[in-house]
Design a protein around this motif. Structure first.
Motif, mmCIF file in Angstrom:
data_model
loop_
_atom_site.group_PDB
_atom_site.id
_atom_site.type_symbol
_atom_site.label_atom_id
_atom_site.label_comp_id
_atom_site.label_asym_id
_atom_site.label_seq_id
_atom_site.Cartn_x
_atom_site.Cartn_y
_atom_site.Cartn_z
ATOM 1 N N GLY A 1 63.872 54.186 23.787
ATOM 2 C CA GLY A 1 62.695 53.497 24.296
ATOM 3 C C GLY A 1 62.812 51.984 24.322
ATOM 4 N N ARG A 2 63.971 51.453 23.922
ATOM 5 C CA ARG A 2 64.171 49.998 23.974
ATOM 6 C C ARG A 2 64.434 49.577 25.416
ATOM 7 N NH1 ARG A 2 67.759 51.051 19.188
ATOM 8 N NH2 ARG A 2 69.233 51.491 20.848
ATOM 9 N N THR A 3 63.950 48.396 25.750
ATOM 10 C CA THR A 3 64.170 47.895 27.108
ATOM 11 C C THR A 3 65.246 46.818 27.101
ATOM 12 O OG1 THR A 3 62.353 46.338 26.870
ATOM 13 C CG2 THR A 3 61.854 48.456 27.918
ATOM 14 N N HIS A 4 66.001 46.781 28.193
ATOM 15 C CA HIS A 4 67.110 45.843 28.359
ATOM 16 C C HIS A 4 66.978 45.246 29.755
ATOM 17 C CE1 HIS A 4 69.167 47.851 24.942
ATOM 18 N NE2 HIS A 4 68.535 48.901 25.431
ATOM 19 N N GLU A 5 66.894 43.929 29.796
ATOM 20 C CA GLU A 5 66.797 43.248 31.095
ATOM 21 C C GLU A 5 68.177 42.905 31.612
ATOM 22 O OE1 GLU A 5 64.071 40.111 32.048
ATOM 23 O OE2 GLU A 5 62.903 40.590 30.253
ATOM 24 N N THR A 6 68.361 43.038 32.889
ATOM 25 C CA THR A 6 69.592 42.570 33.512
ATOM 26 C C THR A 6 69.236 41.718 34.715
ATOM 27 O OG1 THR A 6 71.669 43.176 34.541
ATOM 28 C CG2 THR A 6 69.848 44.739 34.826
ATOM 29 N N ARG A 7 69.947 40.618 34.830
ATOM 30 C CA ARG A 7 69.770 39.725 35.974
ATOM 31 C C ARG A 7 71.098 39.499 36.685
ATOM 32 N NH1 ARG A 7 64.792 37.985 35.934
ATOM 33 N NH2 ARG A 7 63.610 37.915 34.000
ATOM 34 N N ARG A 8 72.061 40.372 36.374
ATOM 35 C CA ARG A 8 73.373 40.251 37.011
ATOM 36 C C ARG A 8 73.285 40.776 38.442
ATOM 37 N NH1 ARG A 8 77.604 42.461 32.621
ATOM 38 N NH2 ARG A 8 79.015 41.688 34.219
ATOM 39 N N PRO A 9 74.178 40.317 39.297
ATOM 40 C CA PRO A 9 74.183 40.850 40.677
ATOM 41 C C PRO A 9 74.387 42.364 40.702
ATOM 42 C CG PRO A 9 75.508 38.862 40.560
ATOM 43 C CD PRO A 9 75.136 39.218 39.138
ATOM 44 N N VAL A 10 75.281 42.864 39.837
ATOM 45 C CA VAL A 10 75.516 44.307 39.714
ATOM 46 C C VAL A 10 75.671 44.635 38.233
ATOM 47 C CG1 VAL A 10 77.036 46.248 40.267
ATOM 48 C CG2 VAL A 10 76.681 44.429 41.960
ATOM 49 N N SER A 11 74.941 45.648 37.763
ATOM 50 C CA SER A 11 75.035 46.116 36.379
ATOM 51 C C SER A 11 75.469 47.569 36.389
ATOM 52 C CB SER A 11 73.674 46.011 35.683
ATOM 53 O OG SER A 11 73.212 44.686 35.708
ATOM 54 N N ALA A 12 76.281 47.955 35.402
ATOM 55 C CA ALA A 12 76.776 49.328 35.305
ATOM 56 C C ALA A 12 76.109 50.026 34.123
ATOM 57 C CB ALA A 12 78.288 49.332 35.133
ATOM 58 N N ILE A 13 75.386 51.105 34.415
ATOM 59 C CA ILE A 13 74.700 51.895 33.397
ATOM 60 C C ILE A 13 75.579 53.093 33.037
ATOM 61 C CG2 ILE A 13 72.602 53.188 32.846
ATOM 62 C CD1 ILE A 13 72.115 50.225 33.490
ATOM 63 N N CYS A 14 75.819 53.275 31.754
ATOM 64 C CA CYS A 14 76.661 54.381 31.297
ATOM 65 C C CYS A 14 75.984 55.720 31.585
ATOM 66 C CB CYS A 14 76.919 54.237 29.798
ATOM 67 S SG CYS A 14 77.867 55.588 29.087
ATOM 68 N N ARG A 15 76.740 56.649 32.128
ATOM 69 C CA ARG A 15 76.244 58.022 32.335
ATOM 70 C C ARG A 15 76.978 59.023 31.465
ATOM 71 N NH1 ARG A 15 76.052 60.554 37.588
ATOM 72 N NH2 ARG A 15 78.083 59.663 38.076
ATOM 73 N N CYS A 16 78.080 58.605 30.825
ATOM 74 C CA CYS A 16 78.822 59.557 29.990
ATOM 75 C C CYS A 16 78.316 59.562 28.553
ATOM 76 C CB CYS A 16 80.318 59.239 30.025
ATOM 77 S SG CYS A 16 80.801 57.773 29.074
ATOM 78 N N LEU A 17 77.522 58.563 28.187
ATOM 79 C CA LEU A 17 76.935 58.402 26.849
ATOM 80 C C LEU A 17 77.986 58.153 25.771
ATOM 81 C CD1 LEU A 17 74.150 61.142 26.993
ATOM 82 C CD2 LEU A 17 73.996 58.714 27.583
ATOM 83 N N ARG A 18 79.148 57.695 26.118
ATOM 84 C CA ARG A 18 80.210 57.394 25.153
ATOM 85 C C ARG A 18 80.416 55.891 24.973
ATOM 86 N NH1 ARG A 18 79.630 62.103 23.627
ATOM 87 N NH2 ARG A 18 81.034 63.746 24.254
ATOM 88 N N SER A 19 79.713 55.085 25.732
ATOM 89 C CA SER A 19 79.886 53.638 25.642
ATOM 90 C C SER A 19 79.447 53.120 24.276
ATOM 91 C CB SER A 19 79.064 52.955 26.741
ATOM 92 O OG SER A 19 79.078 51.549 26.562
ATOM 93 N N ALA A 20 80.143 52.123 23.761
ATOM 94 C CA ALA A 20 79.739 51.446 22.523
ATOM 95 C C ALA A 20 78.683 50.387 22.809
ATOM 96 C CB ALA A 20 80.955 50.803 21.859
ATOM 97 N N GLU A 21 78.364 50.189 24.088
ATOM 98 C CA GLU A 21 77.413 49.152 24.503
ATOM 99 C C GLU A 21 76.217 49.746 25.237
ATOM 100 O OE1 GLU A 21 77.929 46.049 23.614
ATOM 101 O OE2 GLU A 21 79.919 46.426 22.806
#
Ligand code: FES
Length: 65
Positions: free
Chosen positions: A27-47
Motif C-alpha cells: 500500500g506504499r506509494t512511489h512517485e516517478t517523474r522519469r520519462p520511462v519507469s520499469a515496474i517489476c512483474r517477476c517480484l524478484r527485484s530487490a528494488e
C-alpha cells in the motif's frame, strides 16, 4: 497510431511512460517523474516496485508473460 503509455515486456517489466504514482503490494506509494519507469512483474527485484534486472536471471518458466 499513438505511442502506448504502458508496455508489457515479454519476460520482463512493465514500462510506464511519464509521471505516475505507483502503489506497491503493501500500500506504499512511489512517485516517478522519469520519462520511462520499469515496474517489476517477476517480484524478484530487490528494488520493488521497480525492476532491477533480476528477471534476466530467472528461467523462462518463472518469468512474467
Ligand atoms: S521484472 Fe525485472 S526484476 Fe522483476
Amino acid at each position: 497510431m499513438r505511442t502506448p503509455d504502458v508496455v508489457l515486456c515479454p519476460g520482463g517489466p512493465m514500462l510506464l511512460r511519464g509521471d505516475h504514482v505507483v502503489q506497491d503490494a503493501e500500500g506504499r506509494t512511489h512517485e516517478t517523474r522519469r520519462p520511462v519507469s520499469a515496474i517489476c512483474r517477476c517480484l524478484r527485484s530487490a528494488e520493488l516496485p521497480w525492476c532491477d534486472g533480476t528477471h534476466v536471471l530467472l528461467p523462462d518458466e518463472r518469468r512474467p508473460r
